[in-house]
Design an enzyme around this catalytic site. Structure first.
Site, PDB file in Angstrom:
ATOM      1  CG  ASP A  16      -1.760  29.795 -38.631  1.00  0.00           C
ATOM      2  OD1 ASP A  16      -0.787  29.027 -38.548  1.00  0.00           O
ATOM      3  OD2 ASP A  16      -2.443  29.954 -39.665  1.00  0.00           O
ATOM      4  CG  ASP A 112       2.629  25.851 -38.425  1.00  0.00           C
ATOM      5  OD1 ASP A 112       1.751  24.985 -38.320  1.00  0.00           O
ATOM      6  OD2 ASP A 112       2.908  26.396 -39.499  1.00  0.00           O
ATOM      7  CD  GLU A 113      -3.097  24.749 -37.835  1.00  0.00           C
ATOM      8  OE1 GLU A 113      -4.166  25.353 -37.618  1.00  0.00           O
ATOM      9  OE2 GLU A 113      -2.847  24.161 -38.889  1.00  0.00           O
TER      10      GLU A 113
END
Lengths: 417, 378
Positions: A16, A112-113
């Site tokens: 993350d 973003d993860e």
């Protein structure tokens, strides 16, 4: 299709990025480091809500979804920037490239993860060492901090990555759940929203531990099948595999947008619907897809949100059709109250090469006149496998078909190339 | 107003006019059902302003009395309640009476309902249609023409005119045509006694579906009259009035290929069953595609393939194949609809290539045509 082994004991990472947009901006412009920074939609308009902010801003109470003036009141020296999605996409692509060098079992979840299944990766050392190396590499090469959760499944890995930020590495072991996971409030559990938490509170579930021990029958009555799923997760059970192909599967393609101000003006509404239809068309073109049902979403001034959909007789892909059908649905279901947000999505989407093209009585001549060409292509396709030709369309330029919003995953389609 | 009526007769009449009544209508009184009592009989009326239906119950017919003790008058009753009440009344006769305050009393045996009515004066008058320019035809023939065409109308409002059936009466021939632009169904019958002609009239598919449901096979003839915006179907007990669709129906005849490159002759039922089996693996999201390929030796092969489900192949012996070899993909749904609509044992299918429409006709009969556009696969 490759899917990671879901049976034996696994090692799953959840990676993350910390304050991703803000981190990317700081990597671009190191002078921003250590300062309170917020990325917000359109700073001039109300939809200028904070999308993300740096830890320096967060410590002053700035939160995601706040609007700009609220945030400025809490933190007058706040630096507000418009989002530069191109930068974020570029950074994201680089990150996933690094991840996929370690294992092919990488499943991007958003910009973003993502998850990784490193169970059978060739590792020098322990998973923790691997995580440390990975975190350092992303920080050194891209100047972007991330947190990594390590656990035997996706759910626990996700919970773990959330426990220590920034630059945290957290291991969640199943046998330690009673100490690590169970004391947390139930609303902190991934998959439990505000509404679900309220419901759970009514049957005396306040912590994840309460949930883990609750009678499954009662949970099922309260939340249906999801009740059972949540109880399993609370007990550290989650068999979902890390699926690298998940991003290629799409059932619906949509676009939504908040109005600059609540409105009942049909002209403004229709203008937005047209724009959304264009967005949807662009995204369908990217995927070479067409869909057979359409859905609209209307959020009213009081946040009351409705969705209405319609099954279609034939496939649609053109913005004119999308707009016309969306407008039809809107006119039929709009209560007349001020509208805050509109969304259109085309559903039951299939790739065009799977559906074929139903010819039309009034236009078939155009297609039939190219019959010789098509049969030649077909012969070649049979000979070489996949259709060796691709139709050139003038709109096929890079800028034209770039995704426009943050949560679209389209750009990840080719991070492996 | 007052009368006593046979409950069965009333139920049948109410059922018919309810087909036209919608709970969502711009004119509030149209949510009601109008009852008009005259010495010669009772007329029930329902309308949603697109379709209007009048059902007539004569006081006496074939020396059987249907309605007695008639005091003339009229009233409008809530269609939401009246049909259920009538259906559940205990005795074989029903007495209906209304007073000057629009209160309606419905009695049957010991049951008594009191309903609030509405003033029939406020109910819109149905347009009167000149019945001189009309023609007659047998009811069963009209019903079969409707069944053979109406399924092919479009359900999309993209081209509203295609949601209707194009009806033509020319040179003593009556033609019905329907197309959603992916398939086209047409049927032609000779009409001998017509004293009128028309070409560009388009009746909403929905109207014809309702008409087909309420036309009674027991009655023999239906009289059809057309004005520029309405069409009236009239039998002894029924007036069915429908709005026509505005606009020009596209000329389709020139789009229909008149020569053929491959012609097959096949038993309708066998082909229908084979296609139906193959369609089990054809996904709706993918146009229900099945493939047909000629094999020589009077064999054809029907296949369907959905990568994530599986595939199916079936060879079929047919009566004959003439002309070029052919491979073609099409929607199994359209094929099944078309074959079901043709009520003949054997059909011929004329193909003119994999990208052009093919035409299904009964053997040696051109009065029924079912045309289907193929699917181009990649």
């Amino acid at each position: 299709m490759i899917k990671a082994n879901a049976k034996k004991s696994r090692v799953i990472f959840h990676i993350d990025m910390n304050c991703f947009y803000a981190s990317v901006e700081m990597a671009y412009n190191p002078k921003l480091k250590g300062k309170p920074l917020a990325i917000a939609g359109n700073p001039e308009e109300r939809k200028g809500i904070i999308v993300t902010s740096s830890y320096e801003a967060r410590s002053k109470g700035v939160k995601t979804t706040m609007n700009i003036w609220q945030a400025k009141k809490l933190c007058p020296e706040l630096i507000v920037m418009r989002p530069n999605f191109d930068r974020y996409r570029e950074a994201s692509r680089e990150i996933f490239k690094i991840l996929s060098e370690i294992t092919p079992y990488v499943q991007p979840v958003s910009i973003d993860e993502g998850y990784m299944d490193v169970t059978s990766s060739n590792m020098d050392g322990t998973p923790i060492e691997l995580a440390i190396n990975l975190q350092q590499r992303i920080l050194n090469e891209l100047d972007i901090p991330c947190s990594i959760g390590i656990a035997p499944n996706k759910f626990l890995a996700k919970m773990a990555s959330d426990m220590k930020k920034p630059l945290g590495i957290t291991v969640l072991r199943k046998r330690e759940l009673s100490k690590t996971l169970w004391p947390l409030k139930v609303e902190e559990m991934y998959g439990v929203g505000e509404k679900t938490a309220e419901k759970l509170n009514t049957i005396d579930i306040y912590t994840i531990g309460d949930l883990a021990k609750k009678d499954p029958y009662q949970l099922k009555q309260l939340l249906g099948i999801n009740g059972e799923r949540l109880k399993n997760r609370a007990n550290g059970i989650d068999t979902r595999p890390v699926d690298p192909d998940a991003i290629y599967e799409f059932k619906s393609i949509g676009s939504s947008q908040t109005m600059p101000e609540d409105t009942t003006d049909l002209i403004v509404i229709q203008r937005l619907l047209k724009q959304l239809a264009e967005n949807v068309e662009r995204r369908m073109k990217r995927k070479d897809a067409a869909g057979k049902s359409i859905q609209i979403m209307i959020r009213y001034h009081d946040r009351n949100t409705i969705t209405r959909s319609k099954k279609l007789q034939s496939f649609i892909e053109e913005k004119e059709d999308i707009y016309r059908l969306a407008d039809e649905l809107f006119q039929k279901h709009w209560s007349g109250e001020p509208v805050r947000l509109l969304g259109i999505s085309v559903q039951d989407v299939e790739e065009k090469r799977n559906i074929g093209q139903q010819l039309d009585l009034f236009t078939y001549e155009k297609v039939a006149s190219k019959e010789n060409l098509y049969s030649t292509i077909e012969t070649l396709t049979e000979k070489y496998g996949k259709n060796p030709f691709k139709k050139w369309s003038p709109g096929d330029k890079k800028d034209d078909i770039q995704p426009r919003t943050s949560f679209q995953k389209d750009f990840l389609d080719d991070y492996k190339r | 107003m007052k009368f006593i009526i046979q409950r069965d007769q009333l139920i049948a009449g109410v059922q018919d006019v309810m087909k036209a009544i919608s709970s969502r209508t711009v004119i509030p009184i149209l949510t009601g059902l109008k009852i008009e009592a005259k010495q010669h009989g009772i007329t029930l009326t329902g309308s949603d302003s697109d379709i209007s239906i009048e059902s007539y119950i004569p006081a006496e017919e074939n020396e059987i009395v249907n309605v007695e003790q008639i005091e003339e008058g009229s009233i409008v009753l809530q269609a939401k309640y009246f049909p259920d009440i009538v259906r559940k009344l205990p005795e074989k006769t029903v007495e209906i009476e209304s007073d000057d305050n629009l209160k309606v009393t419905i009695r049957s045996g010991k049951a008594e309902f009191n309903l609030n009515g509405q003033d029939a004066e406020e109910y819109p008058l149905l347009p009167k249609i000149q019945t001189e320019d009309s023609f007659e035809m047998p009811i069963d023939l009209l019903k079969s023409m409707i069944k053979q065409t109406v399924f092919a109308v479009s359900t999309m409002e993209t081209r509203p005119i295609l949601t209707g059936v194009n009806i033509k009466l020319e040179d003593n021939k009556l033609t019905f045509i329907a197309t959603d632009s992916h398939r086209l169904a047409s049927r032609e019958v000779p009409i001998s006694n017509a004293n009128t002609e028309f070409r560009n009239i388009v009746v909403p598919g929905k109207s014809l579906n309702e008409l087909n449901k309420i036309l009674d096979d027991a009655e023999e003839q239906v009289e059809i009259s057309v004005t520029n915006n309405q069409i009236l179907f009239r039998t002894r007990h029924l007036n069915f009035l429908s709005r026509l669709l505005d606009g020009n129906y596209p000329e389709t005849s020139r789009l229909i290929p008149d020569q053929s490159k491959t012609k097959i002759q096949v038993k309708t039922k066998e082909l229908l069953n084979t296609i139906d089996r193959a369609s089990l693996l054809a996904k709706e999201e993918r146009n229900n595609v099945v493939k047909l390929a000629t094999q020589g030796n009077n064999q054809i092969e029907i296949t369907s393939n959905s990568p994530e489900i599986g595939n199916v192949e079936e060879e079929m012996s047919i009566q004959s194949i003439d002309g070029e070899d052919l491979k073609i993909s099409f929607s199994s749904k359209y094929m099944i609809d078309a074959l079901k609509a043709i009520e003949y044992d054997e059909v011929t299918i004329d193909f003119t290539g994999a990208m052009r429409p093919f035409i299904i006709r009964p053997l040696n009969d051109t009065s029924i045509q079912q045309l289907i556009l193929p699917v181009r696969t990649y």
